[in-house]
Design a protein around this motif. Structure first.
Motif, PDB file in Angstrom:
ATOM      1  N   UNK A  77       0.768  -1.294  -0.164  1.00 37.30           N
ATOM      2  CA  UNK A  77       0.020   0.003  -0.032  1.00 37.30           C
ATOM      3  C   UNK A  77       0.920   1.202  -0.059  1.00 37.30           C
ATOM      4  N   UNK A  78       0.184   2.413   0.191  1.00 43.39           N
ATOM      5  CA  UNK A  78       1.127   3.633   0.347  1.00 43.39           C
ATOM      6  C   UNK A  78       1.971   3.784   1.252  1.00 43.39           C
ATOM      7  N   UNK A  79       1.906   3.173   2.642  1.00 45.31           N
ATOM      8  CA  UNK A  79       2.720   3.191   3.553  1.00 45.31           C
ATOM      9  C   UNK A  79       3.989   2.183   3.340  1.00 45.31           C
ATOM     10  N   UNK A  80       3.770   1.063   2.599  1.00 47.13           N
ATOM     11  CA  UNK A  80       4.845  -0.006   2.597  1.00 47.13           C
ATOM     12  C   UNK A  80       4.334  -1.366   2.236  1.00 47.13           C
ATOM     13  N   UNK A  81       4.811  -2.250   2.489  1.00 49.18           N
ATOM     14  CA  UNK A  81       4.507  -3.727   2.316  1.00 49.18           C
ATOM     15  C   UNK A  81       4.431  -4.563   3.455  1.00 49.18           C
ATOM     16  N   UNK A  82       3.428  -5.681   3.389  1.00 45.32           N
ATOM     17  CA  UNK A  82       3.100  -6.570   4.624  1.00 45.32           C
ATOM     18  C   UNK A  82       3.363  -7.886   4.126  1.00 45.32           C
ATOM     19  N   UNK A  83       3.955  -8.525   4.972  1.00 42.73           N
ATOM     20  CA  UNK A  83       4.585 -10.086   4.514  1.00 42.73           C
ATOM     21  C   UNK A  83       3.998 -10.930   5.492  1.00 42.73           C
ATOM     22  N   UNK A  84       3.637 -12.084   4.911  1.00 42.67           N
ATOM     23  CA  UNK A  84       3.547 -13.301   6.147  1.00 42.67           C
ATOM     24  C   UNK A  84       4.884 -13.779   6.220  1.00 42.67           C
ATOM     25  N   UNK A  85       5.091 -14.200   7.603  1.00 44.24           N
ATOM     26  CA  UNK A  85       6.344 -14.746   8.014  1.00 44.24           C
ATOM     27  C   UNK A  85       5.975 -15.679   9.116  1.00 44.24           C
ATOM     28  N   UNK A 144       4.919 -19.701  15.209  1.00 45.06           N
ATOM     29  CA  UNK A 144       3.634 -19.245  14.901  1.00 45.06           C
ATOM     30  C   UNK A 144       3.820 -18.258  13.600  1.00 45.06           C
ATOM     31  N   UNK A 145       2.895 -18.000  13.017  1.00 40.31           N
ATOM     32  CA  UNK A 145       2.581 -17.071  11.847  1.00 40.31           C
ATOM     33  C   UNK A 145       2.579 -15.669  12.121  1.00 40.31           C
ATOM     34  N   UNK A 146       3.192 -14.661  11.692  1.00 40.85           N
ATOM     35  CA  UNK A 146       3.113 -13.360  11.748  1.00 40.85           C
ATOM     36  C   UNK A 146       2.721 -12.665  10.657  1.00 40.85           C
ATOM     37  N   UNK A 147       2.548 -11.367  10.698  1.00 47.66           N
ATOM     38  CA  UNK A 147       2.593 -10.376   9.579  1.00 47.66           C
ATOM     39  C   UNK A 147       3.596  -9.244  10.107  1.00 47.66           C
ATOM     40  N   UNK A 148       4.349  -9.164   8.937  1.00 46.88           N
ATOM     41  CA  UNK A 148       5.693  -8.198   9.506  1.00 46.88           C
ATOM     42  C   UNK A 148       5.256  -7.042   8.201  1.00 46.88           C
ATOM     43  N   UNK A 149       5.265  -5.510   8.821  1.00 46.13           N
ATOM     44  CA  UNK A 149       5.156  -4.449   8.204  1.00 46.13           C
ATOM     45  C   UNK A 149       6.248  -3.865   7.860  1.00 46.13           C
ATOM     46  N   UNK A 150       6.703  -3.501   6.631  1.00 50.87           N
ATOM     47  CA  UNK A 150       7.996  -2.864   6.273  1.00 50.87           C
ATOM     48  C   UNK A 150       7.496  -1.533   5.725  1.00 50.87           C
ATOM     49  N   UNK A 170       3.264  -7.290  18.213  1.00 54.76           N
ATOM     50  CA  UNK A 170       3.931  -8.231  19.004  1.00 54.76           C
ATOM     51  C   UNK A 170       5.557  -7.404  19.348  1.00 54.76           C
ATOM     52  N   UNK A 171       6.044  -6.841  18.106  1.00 59.26           N
ATOM     53  CA  UNK A 171       7.576  -6.300  18.223  1.00 59.26           C
ATOM     54  C   UNK A 171       7.749  -5.308  17.139  1.00 59.26           C
ATOM     55  N   UNK A 172       8.988  -4.618  17.387  1.00 59.72           N
ATOM     56  CA  UNK A 172       9.401  -3.806  16.383  1.00 59.72           C
ATOM     57  C   UNK A 172      10.929  -4.153  16.142  1.00 59.72           C
ATOM     58  N   UNK A 173      11.303  -4.881  15.218  1.00 60.62           N
ATOM     59  CA  UNK A 173      12.576  -5.044  14.782  1.00 60.62           C
ATOM     60  C   UNK A 173      13.419  -4.261  13.777  1.00 60.62           C
ATOM     61  N   UNK A 174      14.626  -4.118  13.709  1.00 61.55           N
ATOM     62  CA  UNK A 174      15.394  -3.352  12.985  1.00 61.55           C
ATOM     63  C   UNK A 174      16.470  -4.412  12.199  1.00 61.55           C
ATOM     64  N   UNK A 175      16.230  -4.391  11.061  1.00 60.65           N
ATOM     65  CA  UNK A 175      17.139  -5.251  10.299  1.00 60.65           C
ATOM     66  C   UNK A 175      17.528  -4.338   9.061  1.00 60.65           C
ATOM     67  N   UNK A 176      18.932  -4.386   8.895  1.00 60.27           N
ATOM     68  CA  UNK A 176      19.116  -3.709   7.431  1.00 60.27           C
ATOM     69  C   UNK A 176      19.076  -1.983   7.539  1.00 60.27           C
ATOM     70  N   UNK A 177      19.019  -1.618   8.745  1.00 62.94           N
ATOM     71  CA  UNK A 177      18.762  -0.268   9.214  1.00 62.94           C
ATOM     72  C   UNK A 177      17.243   0.104   8.695  1.00 62.94           C
ATOM     73  N   UNK A 178      16.395  -0.781   8.693  1.00 67.52           N
ATOM     74  CA  UNK A 178      14.961  -0.554   8.492  1.00 67.52           C
ATOM     75  C   UNK A 178      14.130  -1.047   9.548  1.00 67.52           C
ATOM     76  N   UNK A 179      13.316  -0.260  10.287  1.00 67.46           N
ATOM     77  CA  UNK A 179      12.316  -0.925  11.340  1.00 67.46           C
ATOM     78  C   UNK A 179      11.200  -1.566  10.543  1.00 67.46           C
ATOM     79  N   UNK A 180      10.836  -2.490  11.185  1.00 67.09           N
ATOM     80  CA  UNK A 180       9.642  -3.236  10.778  1.00 67.09           C
ATOM     81  C   UNK A 180       8.856  -3.512  12.106  1.00 67.09           C
TER      82      UNK A 180
END
Length: 116
Positions: free
Chosen positions: A15-23, A30-36, A71-81
């Motif tokens: 969408x306009x704010x980014x992408x959501x992944x099934x992970x 468990x399955x989660x959704x991750x928003x970048x 559930x969480x906010x993670x940072x990988x490759x300098x990008x928060x998800x």
């Protein structure tokens, strides 16, 4: 995805704010959704980081059946998800494509759920 905790499975949408992944959360099983969240309007990484944290904090304060849990906010490759509850579902577009037009009672129920 770095860190080996979350394994991307497939894109759920963009969408306009980014992408959501099934992970898959490999630690909790468990399955989660991750928003970048993507950079927009030439905003920098600091602005993106602040916006991501603001969105995550706002969602984490909500406790409602119609709002996914954060559930969480993670940072990988300098990008928060944002790591969120995954709710298997179909989009309204998919429902109408597969099942045809909705009756007025179903439309009203959807409207009430959105208002809630």
């Amino acid at each position: 995805m770095p860190g080996a905790r979350y394994r991307k499975i497939e894109s759920l949408g963009r969408g306009g704010m980014g992408q959501v992944w099934l992970a898959r959360d490999e630690i909790l099983g468990r399955d989660v959704a991750i928003k970048e969240i993507s950079l927009i309007d030439g905003s920098g990484a600091d602005t993106l980081q602040r916006r991501t944290l603001r969105e995550a904090r706002a969602a984490a304060r909500r406790s409602h059946p119609n709002v996914v849990q954060v559930f969480d906010v993670i940072e990988t490759d300098g990008q928060a998800r944002i790591v969120m509850e995954y709710v298997p579902s179909r989009s309204l577009h998919q429902v109408m494509r597969d099942d045809g037009p909705l009756d007025p009672r179903a439309v009203a129920a959807i409207g009430l759920d959105v208002l809630a």
